[in-house]
Design a protein around this motif. Structure first.
Motif, PDB file in Angstrom:
ATOM      1  N   THR A  43      -2.152 -90.815 -12.583  1.00  0.00           N
ATOM      2  CA  THR A  43      -0.809 -90.371 -12.952  1.00  0.00           C
ATOM      3  C   THR A  43      -0.232 -91.297 -14.016  1.00  0.00           C
ATOM      4  N   PRO A  54       5.749 -91.805  -8.888  1.00  0.00           N
ATOM      5  CA  PRO A  54       6.717 -90.778  -8.491  1.00  0.00           C
ATOM      6  C   PRO A  54       8.126 -91.358  -8.360  1.00  0.00           C
ATOM      7  N   GLU A 103       9.600 -91.264 -13.396  1.00  0.00           N
ATOM      8  CA  GLU A 103       9.223 -90.502 -14.583  1.00  0.00           C
ATOM      9  C   GLU A 103      10.385 -90.440 -15.583  1.00  0.00           C
ATOM     10  N   THR A 140       9.743 -85.637 -18.566  1.00  0.00           N
ATOM     11  CA  THR A 140       8.446 -85.409 -17.914  1.00  0.00           C
ATOM     12  C   THR A 140       8.346 -84.006 -17.340  1.00  0.00           C
ATOM     13  N   GLU A 141       9.410 -83.535 -16.690  1.00  0.00           N
ATOM     14  CA  GLU A 141       9.370 -82.213 -16.075  1.00  0.00           C
ATOM     15  C   GLU A 141       9.228 -81.122 -17.134  1.00  0.00           C
ATOM     16  N   LEU A 175       0.320 -86.947  -3.737  1.00  0.00           N
ATOM     17  CA  LEU A 175      -0.240 -87.591  -4.920  1.00  0.00           C
ATOM     18  C   LEU A 175      -1.738 -87.840  -4.739  1.00  0.00           C
ATOM     19  N   GLU A 203      -3.626 -84.551  -5.173  1.00  0.00           N
ATOM     20  CA  GLU A 203      -3.716 -84.135  -6.572  1.00  0.00           C
ATOM     21  C   GLU A 203      -4.716 -84.986  -7.340  1.00  0.00           C
ATOM     22  N   ARG A 258       1.730 -81.163  -9.558  1.00  0.00           N
ATOM     23  CA  ARG A 258       3.119 -81.583  -9.377  1.00  0.00           C
ATOM     24  C   ARG A 258       3.411 -82.828 -10.220  1.00  0.00           C
ATOM     25  N   TYR A 259       2.357 -83.586 -10.516  1.00  0.00           N
ATOM     26  CA  TYR A 259       2.516 -84.854 -11.215  1.00  0.00           C
ATOM     27  C   TYR A 259       1.840 -84.812 -12.585  1.00  0.00           C
TER      28      TYR A 259
END
Length: 242
Positions: free
Chosen positions: A50, A54, A57, A61-62, A81, A84, A106-107
């Motif tokens: 990543t 978490p 960010e 980032t989103e 995490l 993923e 998600r990340y």
């Protein structure tokens, strides 16, 4: 069509002892690094991590994640995490870096898809399609010389970028066989070492494929449709630097 730049030293890495010592050597029939190396102590390691912890960010980032996998949906994007990390790296190893599904992420990882129809920072003033197309054409030229073939570059299908001390590009592209006019899908791994030297690791026909009768015009038409859709959807520009 793309023509490889004359100023680029194609295959120079065979004669560069410093790069050879680091493990960046142009693939030959006896040394081809198809398999993904996951040993963190190996300079050729590709192991996605990543980009941020978490909760730490940056604000944009989103927005970048939405470009990569669409809007956040808790029903889909519900992995931890650790899960993923496993899902991402299993895909990279299984496909040897060329086929990764980002839709359930998600990340944000340091292994990302390239946005082909947007400006690519390291390829200014070119788009990603032009920049990666140029690298693919160079890789194909090396392939043709080695195999005694005459494939002609047509278009880039997709490209992934692994962000490390330099960048590792996994490029999937289409080329045409001038003998039977059929197109084939190729895969090329290219390393941008420390943002200066270009090293062509290998170029190969995509495994387990059949020849297709799709012609160059129809491929160009599909590419035009993709670019039109991109303009309609808009989006943010991605800026990355070493």
């Amino acid at each position: 069509s793309f023509r490889p730049e004359k100023r680029r030293r194609i295959g120079f890495c065979r004669f560069n002892p410093k790069l050879e010592k680091l493990g960046f050597v142009m693939a030959s029939s006896s040394t081809i690094d198809y398999e993904i190396i996951t040993d963190p102590w190996d300079p050729k390691c590709v192991s996605a991590c990543t980009m941020y912890y978490p909760g730490n960010e940056p604000e944009d980032t989103e927005l970048l994640l939405e470009k990569i996998r669409g809007k956040l949906d808790e029903r889909i994007h519900n992995h931890t995490l650790a899960e993923e990390y496993r899902i991402m790296n299993e895909q990279i190893v299984k496909s040897q870096g060329f086929d990764v599904d980002f839709s359930k992420l998600r990340y944000l990882f340091d292994f990302q898809p390239a946005f082909l129809d947007e400006l690519y920072p390291l390829g200014k003033p070119d788009t990603g399609r032009v920049y990666f197309g140029r690298l693919a054409a160079e890789a194909l030229e090396i392939y043709n010389k080695r195999e005694g073939t005459g494939f002609e570059f047509v278009d880039v299908q997709k490209a992934y970028i692994y962000l490390n001390s330099g960048k590792v590009y996994f490029i999937t592209f289409v080329a045409k066989d001038p003998l039977d006019k059929k197109t084939k899908v190729f895969q090329a791994k290219v390393i941008h070492v420390f943002c200066r030297e270009i090293v062509h690791s290998f170029c190969r026909l995509k495994p387990n494929q059949e020849g297709t009768c799709e012609d160059e015009d129809s491929i160009a038409e599909k590419a035009s449709v993709r670019r039109t859709k991109k303009r309609k959807h808009g989006g943010i520009n991605i800026v990355s630097s070493c």
